[in-house]
Design an enzyme around this catalytic site. Structure first.
Site, mmCIF file in Angstrom:
data_model
loop_
_atom_site.group_PDB
_atom_site.id
_atom_site.type_symbol
_atom_site.label_atom_id
_atom_site.label_comp_id
_atom_site.label_asym_id
_atom_site.label_seq_id
_atom_site.Cartn_x
_atom_site.Cartn_y
_atom_site.Cartn_z
ATOM 1 N N SER A 99 0.968 -1.092 -0.104
ATOM 2 C CA SER A 99 -0.053 -0.071 0.202
ATOM 3 C C SER A 99 0.739 1.296 0.049
ATOM 4 O O SER A 99 1.599 1.599 -1.034
ATOM 5 C CB SER A 99 -0.969 -0.216 1.111
ATOM 6 N N LYS A 123 -20.900 16.491 8.742
ATOM 7 C CA LYS A 123 -19.899 16.904 9.640
ATOM 8 C C LYS A 123 -19.640 15.501 10.723
ATOM 9 O O LYS A 123 -18.295 15.299 10.974
ATOM 10 C CB LYS A 123 -20.181 17.962 10.722
#
Length: 334
Positions: free
Chosen positions: A153, A205
């Site tokens: 990765s 949010k």
């Protein structure tokens, strides 16, 4: 009768000079010594000369060690610097600073980035990748990636920024993908009879809050970000493997799976199978170094437990740091 002969008187002896007397010296006064001013200046000059010679030698020694300590000491200008990247990638500063030092060191002709990492945070992985490419272009020094046990990765993201990638047959690499995960603590909070309250300035949010179930809108929103970050990864690999893999070919391999070094070599994700020694030889060859080059390593900074505690405000800060690691994060990590 003759006259008697006159008696002759012998001439008087010549006057003798009076004996020379030693010059008068007052009592308890030592004889006057010779001046030592000349000897003082000679000694001072010799000392300064030795100081500057020693300073010059230490300067050469520091340059030979690359400013970061190392092994295989030699004053030769044919050096290969080994830059380790180990563990989870959480920041980029130390690695970038080491790249700058080696790029500016005239005795370093090439750099080998030794990666042993499952990946980590996205931004630091991208910053190191970009800085490797910039350093290659600006300094003209070859930079080779050497894959250790794991370079997956974010670790592989960094590797594709190098001129060439050398992996062991058993290295674990690939994992071209993005992951975001966290714990949902809703039922645990209910069991503990705790009721979290959250105020937000917008509907998204607190997307990914561990205290409630995710809505479908939130899931689609976060999945869109994961898709964008994944596309950035694919494009970076394609740019790093130009002439070896197209973006479409990378996309087919970028489903998050890992590959052994042997598989990755067959898929053109790496260029060569070999150990760190082979990576150093490749770097030396690209740099035009003849023979076996000297190697230098940066100093390893070991942080103590006391420093870890102090850095985040004591034991409470340490607990908070561990909890933050379990909150939602976008990662290039296996």
């Amino acid at each position: 009768m003759g006259t008697p002969a006159a008696e002759t008187t012998p001439p008087p002896p010549p006057p003798q000079a009076p004996p020379r007397q030693a010059p008068f010296q007052p009592a308890n006064v030592e004889p006057r010594r010779k001046s030592r001013v000349g000897m003082f200046f000679f000694g001072a000059f010799s000392g300064c000369l030795l100081f500057f010679v020693g300073f010059f030698f230490l300067a050469i020694l520091a340059a030979a060690l690359g400013g970061g300590g190392g092994t295989d000491f030699s004053l030769s200008s044919d050096k290969v610097a080994i830059l380790p990247i180990e563990g989870e990638i959480l920041e980029s500063r130390d690695t970038i600073e080491a790249l700058h030092r080696y790029a500016e060191n005239p005795m370093v002709r090439a750099i080998v980035v030794r990666i042993n990492s499952p990946g980590g945070a996205i931004a630091p992985s991208q910053e190191i990748y970009s800085e490797i490419r910039r350093t290659r272009k600006k300094s003209g020094k070859p930079i080779i990636a050497s894959l250790d046990s794991v370079a997956a990765s974010g670790g592989y993201y960094i590797a594709v920024g190098c001129d060439s990638i050398v992996a062991n047959p058993g290295s674990i690499t690939g994992s071209i993908g993005v992951i975001m995960q966290w714990f949902e603590l809703r039922e645990l909070v209910q069991w503990a009879k705790v009721k979290p309250e959250t105020l937000t300035s917008g509907a998204m949010k607190d997307a990914g809050s561990p205290f409630r179930e995710m809505t479908e809108a939130e899931r689609a929103y976060l999945q869109r970000i994961v898709g964008q970050l994944h596309l950035q990864f694919v494009k970076a690999v394609a740019a790093g493997r130009t002439g070896k893999l197209t973006e479409a070919e990378v996309a087919k391999l970028a489903d998050g799976r890992v590959y052994t070094g042997e598989e990755a070599h067959a898929l053109k994700l790496v260029d060569q199978l070999g150990s760190l020694d082979e990576a150093v030889d490749t770097a030396a060859k690209l740099a035009g170094i003849e023979g076996d080059p000297s190697r230098i390593y940066p100093k390893r900074r070991e942080g103590s437990l006391l420093e870890l505690l102090a850095s985040d405000g004591g034991a409470e800060g340490l607990v908070e740091t561990m909890l933050r690691r379990k909150l939602p994060r976008f990662l290039y990590e296996w």
